[in-house]
Each structure stands twice: as structure tokens, then as C-alpha cells.
Design a protein around this motif. Structure first.
Motif, PDB file in Angstrom:
ATOM      1  N   PRO A 161       0.825  -1.312  -0.145  1.00  6.06           N
ATOM      2  CA  PRO A 161      -0.068  -0.181   0.378  1.00  6.06           C
ATOM      3  C   PRO A 161       1.093   1.133   0.265  1.00  6.06           C
ATOM      4  CG  PRO A 161      -1.021  -2.015   1.508  1.00  6.06           C
ATOM      5  CD  PRO A 161       0.442  -2.223   0.926  1.00  6.06           C
ATOM      6  N   TRP A 162       1.965   1.181   0.035  1.00  8.24           N
ATOM      7  CA  TRP A 162       2.805   2.569   0.663  1.00  8.24           C
ATOM      8  C   TRP A 162       3.191   2.686  -0.647  1.00  8.24           C
ATOM      9  CZ3 TRP A 162       7.569   1.924  -0.814  1.00  8.24           C
ATOM     10  CH2 TRP A 162       8.050   0.721  -1.032  1.00  8.24           C
ATOM     11  N   LEU A 164       1.657   3.005  -3.339  1.00 11.01           N
ATOM     12  CA  LEU A 164       0.420   3.613  -4.343  1.00 11.01           C
ATOM     13  C   LEU A 164       0.283   5.082  -3.384  1.00 11.01           C
ATOM     14  CD1 LEU A 164       0.007   0.467  -4.950  1.00 11.01           C
ATOM     15  CD2 LEU A 164      -1.998   1.187  -5.451  1.00 11.01           C
ATOM     16  N   ALA A 165       0.049   4.553  -2.264  1.00 14.11           N
ATOM     17  CA  ALA A 165       0.074   6.328  -1.186  1.00 14.11           C
ATOM     18  C   ALA A 165       0.890   7.403  -2.228  1.00 14.11           C
ATOM     19  CB  ALA A 165       0.039   5.777   0.044  1.00 14.11           C
ATOM     20  N   ARG A 166       1.921   6.253  -1.947  1.00 18.23           N
ATOM     21  CA  ARG A 166       3.124   7.504  -2.203  1.00 18.23           C
ATOM     22  C   ARG A 166       4.032   7.943  -3.283  1.00 18.23           C
ATOM     23  NH1 ARG A 166       9.635   7.208   0.898  1.00 18.23           N
ATOM     24  NH2 ARG A 166      10.289   8.860   0.942  1.00 18.23           N
ATOM     25  N   TYR A 167       4.218   7.135  -4.200  1.00 18.52           N
ATOM     26  CA  TYR A 167       4.633   6.997  -5.705  1.00 18.52           C
ATOM     27  C   TYR A 167       3.845   7.410  -6.289  1.00 18.52           C
ATOM     28  CZ  TYR A 167       8.747   6.210  -1.935  1.00 18.52           C
ATOM     29  OH  TYR A 167       9.528   6.754  -1.256  1.00 18.52           O
ATOM     30  N   THR A 168       2.709   7.212  -6.347  1.00 19.16           N
ATOM     31  CA  THR A 168       1.690   7.381  -7.798  1.00 19.16           C
ATOM     32  C   THR A 168       0.516   7.788  -7.342  1.00 19.16           C
ATOM     33  OG1 THR A 168      -0.070   5.300  -6.758  1.00 19.16           O
ATOM     34  CG2 THR A 168       2.006   5.314  -7.946  1.00 19.16           C
ATOM     35  N   ARG A 169      -0.370   8.494  -8.127  1.00 19.33           N
ATOM     36  CA  ARG A 169      -1.734   9.232  -7.978  1.00 19.33           C
ATOM     37  C   ARG A 169      -2.488   8.908  -8.904  1.00 19.33           C
ATOM     38  NH1 ARG A 169      -2.901  13.101 -11.344  1.00 19.33           N
ATOM     39  NH2 ARG A 169      -1.053  13.608 -13.054  1.00 19.33           N
ATOM     40  N   PRO A 170      -3.644   8.703  -8.406  1.00 20.53           N
ATOM     41  CA  PRO A 170      -4.828   8.656  -9.260  1.00 20.53           C
ATOM     42  C   PRO A 170      -5.085   9.083 -10.471  1.00 20.53           C
ATOM     43  CG  PRO A 170      -5.554   9.431  -7.299  1.00 20.53           C
ATOM     44  CD  PRO A 170      -4.628   9.407  -7.098  1.00 20.53           C
ATOM     45  N   GLN A 176      -8.944   2.674 -13.446  1.00 12.37           N
ATOM     46  CA  GLN A 176      -8.799   2.919 -12.596  1.00 12.37           C
ATOM     47  C   GLN A 176      -6.856   3.238 -12.544  1.00 12.37           C
ATOM     48  OE1 GLN A 176     -10.419   0.413 -10.876  1.00 12.37           O
ATOM     49  NE2 GLN A 176     -11.971   1.770  -9.518  1.00 12.37           N
ATOM     50  N   ARG A 178      -2.816   4.467 -12.389  1.00 16.47           N
ATOM     51  CA  ARG A 178      -2.383   5.098 -11.177  1.00 16.47           C
ATOM     52  C   ARG A 178      -0.996   6.295 -13.044  1.00 16.47           C
ATOM     53  NH1 ARG A 178      -4.715   5.389  -6.353  1.00 16.47           N
ATOM     54  NH2 ARG A 178      -2.911   6.355  -5.600  1.00 16.47           N
TER      55      ARG A 178
END
Length: 257
Positions: A161-162, A164-170, A176, A178
Motif C-alpha cells: 500500500p505504501w 501506491l500512496a507515496r509514489y503514485t497518484r490516481p 482506474q 495511476r
């Protein structure tokens, strides 16, 4: 495509790029020839003859028989080991120097971006600023996707999860997607080229690390031998080389741990 044409074209791709023919080649090559005919407006016979003499046409056709299976942090222990290696190199390398890493056969870019993400996540953003990653692949379409840096959920299967949360954006789209963060993207470059051709352009002992994973299994013994010779030449002494469990191991003692 008739059998004689198939044999001639297959031989050309094997000799030029070292690719091993697979069962899917007849279908893949037929699809490639039809797409190239539509794109170039060349008659079939003329196109086939062009593939035999024109590297650009041969490369375009070869893209239809290469494998592009990949995803972010595929075989995560490799990236953890690479981050530890980079940390050790940063301790002894001159402060003004870059740690140079090659992703050989990078497909659509998930691997070289994962390299940059791993350095940042396991070390620091400051460490990432001293790392330069180059992704090389024969497939022009895959390189275009890599430069676009937008990926569907399938590319992130199994990713923590980290990441996607830190190194990508939607991305605001219907699938869907990123997008990889700019801080990661600017440390990664891509080139469309034959791997062996590109390796021969690299200065001796100038690379700190190479990821050559799930590529060797698709290459002829002679092509693989030539690539391993070049990897032994371009890697610095004590450099980092990662291959997949299914890849043939290099016989060159310079590449053995």
C-alpha cells in the motif's frame, strides 16, 4: 504467412536479435505483418523482403514476438538487496557521482520505476537524487508506455500500500489508472534499442548495477553469451547483477558472486 516466409522471417529475427522462436510465433508474426502492411502501405512480399534488409522493419516486427510481463516490485527481495547495495556504494562513491543502474529488457517500465522507488523508500529521497536509472527495451510501444508512466491496477498487483500512496497518484480516467510520481520519473530514462547494441555503446566499468531478469530465457545461447560478455565488461568491479530464477546463469566468472 506461408511456411517459407515464416522460416525466413523467423531466421532473420533470431539472427538479428537472438530471439528463440516460440509456438506463438506463427500467429504473432502474422499479426505483425498485417499491421506493418497497413502502416507502411507495402505489399506483403515487399514488406517481408524489407524485414530482411531494413533494421527498422525487423525491429517493428520483433515487437510482436517479445514478452512484456511485469509489475511493480516484482520479486521484492531483489529490490531490497539492490537498495542495500546502493547504500553501500553511496558511502564510498564521490559525493558528486551518480549510481548508474540499467534495467535490461524493461518492457513497459514498471521495473526501472520500482528501482527508483526502492531506493527512495528503503534509503531516502536524498539517496534517490544520486541515482540514475536507464530502462532499455526493443519494443517501441512498451517504451512509449513507460515514458507515459500511467499504469492500470494490474501493474500494481501485489504492490504494498505504501507504494501506491507515496509514489503514485490516481488518474481521472475510466480504468482506474495511476501515474508515477514526478520525483521518481525524473530519475529514470528510457531508450528503445536492441539490448546488445545498446550495451556495446556503454563505457567499460561504468554501471553499478544491472537488472537482467526474465529476459535470458527468451534468447538463443549465442545471443545470451554475447550479452553476458557485455554485462561483464560494463559492470564495475563488485557491481550488482540480478537475474531471475528461471534465467540461465552466466558462465563468466566476472559475473559470479
Amino acid at each position: 504467412m506461408i511456411d517459407v516466409e515464416m522460416q525466413v522471417v523467423s531466421k532473420r529475427l533470431t539472427e538479428r536479435f537472438g530471439l528463440i522462436p516460440r509456438e506463438s510465433w506463427p500467429t504473432d508474426l502474422e499479426t505483425g505483418v498485417r499491421e506493418l502492411m497497413a502502416r507502411t502501405q507495402l505489399p506483403r512480399t515487399e514488406l517481408v523482403q524489407g524485414v530482411l534488409s531494413d533494421d527498422s522493419l525487423a525491429t517493428a516486427l520483433a515487437q510482436h514476438v517479445t514478452i512484456g510481463e511485469t509489475h511493480f516490485l516484482r520479486c521484492q527481495p531483489h529490490f531490497e538487496a539492490l537498495a542495500r547495495y546502493v547504500a553501500a556504494r553511496l558511502e564510498v562513491a564521490p559525493a558528486s557521482s551518480e549510481i548508474k543502474i540499467l534495467s535490461a529488457g524493461c518492457a513497459s517500465g514498471e521495473e526501472p520505476y520500482s528501482v527508483a522507488i526502492a531506493v527512495s523508500a528503503y534509503l531516502s529521497d536524498l539517496a534517490l537524487e544520486r541515482v540514475a536509472v536507464l530502462g532499455v527495451d526493443l519494443n517501441h510501444g512498451a517504451i512509449a508506455c513507460a515514458r507515459d508512466a500511467r499504469y492500470r491496477p494490474w501493474s500494481f498487483r501485489g504492490a504494498p500500500p505504501w507504494l501506491l500512496a507515496r509514489y503514485t497518484r490516481p488518474v481521472d480516467d475510466t480504468v482506474q489508472s495511476r501515474e508515477v510520481a514526478q520525483a521518481v520519473r525524473r530519475r529514470v530514462n528510457f531508450e528503445q534499442a536492441s539490448l546488445l547494441d545498446r550495451l556495446r555503446m556503454i563505457e567499460t566499468g561504468s554501471l553499478d548495477a544491472v537488472l537482467f531478469r526474465n529476459v535470458g530465457i527468451y534468447l538463443s545461447p549465442s545471443a545470451l553469451h554475447a550479452i553476458y560478455e557485455e554485462l561483464a565488461r560494463v559492470l564495475r568491479h563488485g557491481g550488482f547483477l540480478a537475474v531471475s530464477p528461471s534465467d540461465p546463469r552466466p558462465a563468466d566468472p566476472r559475473l559470479q558472486a
